[in-house]
Design a protein around this motif. Structure first.
Motif, PDB file in Angstrom:
ATOM      1  N   GLY A 186      36.859  48.724  40.176  1.00 18.46           N
ATOM      2  CA  GLY A 186      37.624  49.401  39.136  1.00 18.46           C
ATOM      3  C   GLY A 186      39.059  48.970  39.273  1.00 18.46           C
ATOM      4  O   GLY A 186      39.427  48.337  40.249  1.00 18.46           O
ATOM      5  N   TYR A 187      39.822  49.312  38.287  1.00 21.07           N
ATOM      6  CA  TYR A 187      41.213  48.876  38.321  1.00 21.07           C
ATOM      7  C   TYR A 187      42.083  50.009  37.814  1.00 21.07           C
ATOM      8  O   TYR A 187      41.928  50.446  36.680  1.00 21.07           O
ATOM      9  CB  TYR A 187      41.390  47.637  37.447  1.00 21.07           C
ATOM     10  N   PRO A 188      42.973  50.530  38.666  1.00 22.76           N
ATOM     11  CA  PRO A 188      43.853  51.590  38.178  1.00 22.76           C
ATOM     12  C   PRO A 188      44.864  51.011  37.197  1.00 22.76           C
ATOM     13  O   PRO A 188      45.337  49.898  37.364  1.00 22.76           O
ATOM     14  CB  PRO A 188      44.547  52.084  39.445  1.00 22.76           C
TER      15      PRO A 188
ATOM     16  N   ASP B 189      54.895  34.225  33.716  1.00 20.78           N
ATOM     17  CA  ASP B 189      54.116  34.525  34.917  1.00 20.78           C
ATOM     18  C   ASP B 189      52.829  35.239  34.538  1.00 20.78           C
ATOM     19  O   ASP B 189      52.830  36.126  33.683  1.00 20.78           O
ATOM     20  CB  ASP B 189      54.920  35.392  35.887  1.00 20.78           C
ATOM     21  N   ILE B 190      51.725  34.886  35.194  1.00 27.23           N
ATOM     22  CA  ILE B 190      50.433  35.484  34.874  1.00 27.23           C
ATOM     23  C   ILE B 190      49.964  36.457  35.954  1.00 27.23           C
ATOM     24  O   ILE B 190      48.868  36.967  35.891  1.00 27.23           O
ATOM     25  CB  ILE B 190      49.355  34.406  34.615  1.00 27.23           C
ATOM     26  N   ASN B 191      50.798  36.715  36.957  1.00 30.47           N
ATOM     27  CA  ASN B 191      50.456  37.719  37.966  1.00 30.47           C
ATOM     28  C   ASN B 191      50.753  39.093  37.376  1.00 30.47           C
ATOM     29  O   ASN B 191      51.871  39.344  36.942  1.00 30.47           O
ATOM     30  CB  ASN B 191      51.273  37.517  39.229  1.00 30.47           C
ATOM     31  N   PRO B 192      49.766  40.013  37.363  1.00 29.30           N
ATOM     32  CA  PRO B 192      49.984  41.293  36.687  1.00 29.30           C
ATOM     33  C   PRO B 192      50.909  42.232  37.442  1.00 29.30           C
ATOM     34  O   PRO B 192      51.659  42.973  36.836  1.00 29.30           O
ATOM     35  CB  PRO B 192      48.586  41.884  36.590  1.00 29.30           C
ATOM     36  N   SER B 193      50.844  42.224  38.760  1.00 27.24           N
ATOM     37  CA  SER B 193      51.665  43.141  39.544  1.00 27.24           C
ATOM     38  C   SER B 193      51.530  42.769  41.001  1.00 27.24           C
ATOM     39  O   SER B 193      50.805  41.840  41.355  1.00 27.24           O
ATOM     40  CB  SER B 193      51.201  44.583  39.332  1.00 27.24           C
ATOM     41  N   SER B 194      52.175  43.519  41.850  1.00 24.43           N
ATOM     42  CA  SER B 194      52.030  43.282  43.279  1.00 24.43           C
ATOM     43  C   SER B 194      50.965  44.182  43.887  1.00 24.43           C
ATOM     44  O   SER B 194      50.809  44.233  45.094  1.00 24.43           O
ATOM     45  CB  SER B 194      53.373  43.491  43.978  1.00 24.43           C
ATOM     46  N   SER B 195      50.228  44.926  43.063  1.00 23.41           N
ATOM     47  CA  SER B 195      49.253  45.870  43.610  1.00 23.41           C
ATOM     48  C   SER B 195      47.963  45.184  44.059  1.00 23.41           C
ATOM     49  O   SER B 195      47.280  45.686  44.936  1.00 23.41           O
ATOM     50  CB  SER B 195      48.933  46.952  42.580  1.00 23.41           C
ATOM     51  N   TRP B 196      47.611  44.081  43.471  1.00 26.78           N
ATOM     52  CA  TRP B 196      46.460  43.289  43.916  1.00 26.78           C
ATOM     53  C   TRP B 196      45.191  44.116  44.049  1.00 26.78           C
ATOM     54  O   TRP B 196      44.463  44.000  45.010  1.00 26.78           O
ATOM     55  CB  TRP B 196      46.769  42.599  45.254  1.00 26.78           C
ATOM     56  N   GLU B 197      44.907  44.960  43.078  1.00 26.10           N
ATOM     57  CA  GLU B 197      43.775  45.874  43.171  1.00 26.10           C
ATOM     58  C   GLU B 197      42.444  45.257  42.770  1.00 26.10           C
ATOM     59  O   GLU B 197      41.402  45.883  42.904  1.00 26.10           O
ATOM     60  CB  GLU B 197      44.029  47.111  42.291  1.00 26.10           C
TER      61      GLU B 197
END
Length: 194
Positions: free
Chosen positions: A89-91, A139-147
């Motif tokens: 899942g992805y928060p 940039d295509i990285n969504p965030s630093s959460s890496w969930e």
């Protein structure tokens, strides 16, 4: 008054490229010196370096020396595979329209000359995509959460603890556009065909 003029004279002379009588050989005449010193240089055009193309599984290298038998590199970097999101899942919000969550699996090997302050991990953990029409995204990285991947499989940013003579491997989460044909590292050094 005279004293102030004497103090300003060397500075004015430097701006106007004055030459002393003893050193005028090879110098332009005073009438052209002032014009040369204040003229605007002609604009120059430079072409930014093109990224080096790689395929998934190919290794990119920085600071390599020696022959193939004795090769030593400051860093070697490989995208080993690209997979779908494997998390349960992805928060947070869904990926932006026209994109999919993907994992870029990378392997980084640091050499004896590696210094984290000289080679930021952002070179290797931040990406952009290039479409089939050769359009580069942000940039295509969504965030630093890496969930998207299990915590044990995430490579993270690395700046805090990357050391010489080590191998680091893991996943980097991205929002990959549906029409992506390549990914390129944030500094534009290398691009990988998908």
């Amino acid at each position: 008054m005279t004293r102030r003029f004497l103090l300003l004279a060397p500075a004015l002379c430097a701006l106007a490229a004055c030459a002393s009588p003893a050193s005028t050989a090879g110098q332009p005449s005073p009438t052209t010196s002032a014009t040369t010193a204040f003229s605007t240089p002609a604009p120059t055009t430079s072409v930014p370096p093109q990224p080096v193309s790689r395929r998934i599984g190919d290794t990119a290298e920085i600071g390599c020396t020696g022959s193939s038998a004795q090769r030593s590199c400051t860093m070697q970097f490989t995208i080993t595979k690209v997979t779908k999101c494997v998390g349960r899942g992805y928060p947070g919000e869904a990926p932006p329209e026209g994109t999919q969550r993907r994992l870029l699996w990378v392997e980084v090997r640091t050499g004896g000359d590696y210094r984290v302050n000289e080679l930021s991990s952002g070179l290797f953990t931040q990406f952009q995509s290039i479409s089939r029409r050769d359009v580069t995204s942000g940039d295509i990285n969504p965030s630093s959460s890496w969930e998207c991947s299990p915590k044990k499989d995430r490579i993270g940013f690395g700046d805090e603890d990357w050391l010489p003579h080590k191998t680091y491997a893991g996943a980097i989460e991205v929002y990959l556009p549906d029409d992506a044909a390549k990914v390129v590292n944030a500094e534009g050094l290398w691009e990988w065909e998908l």
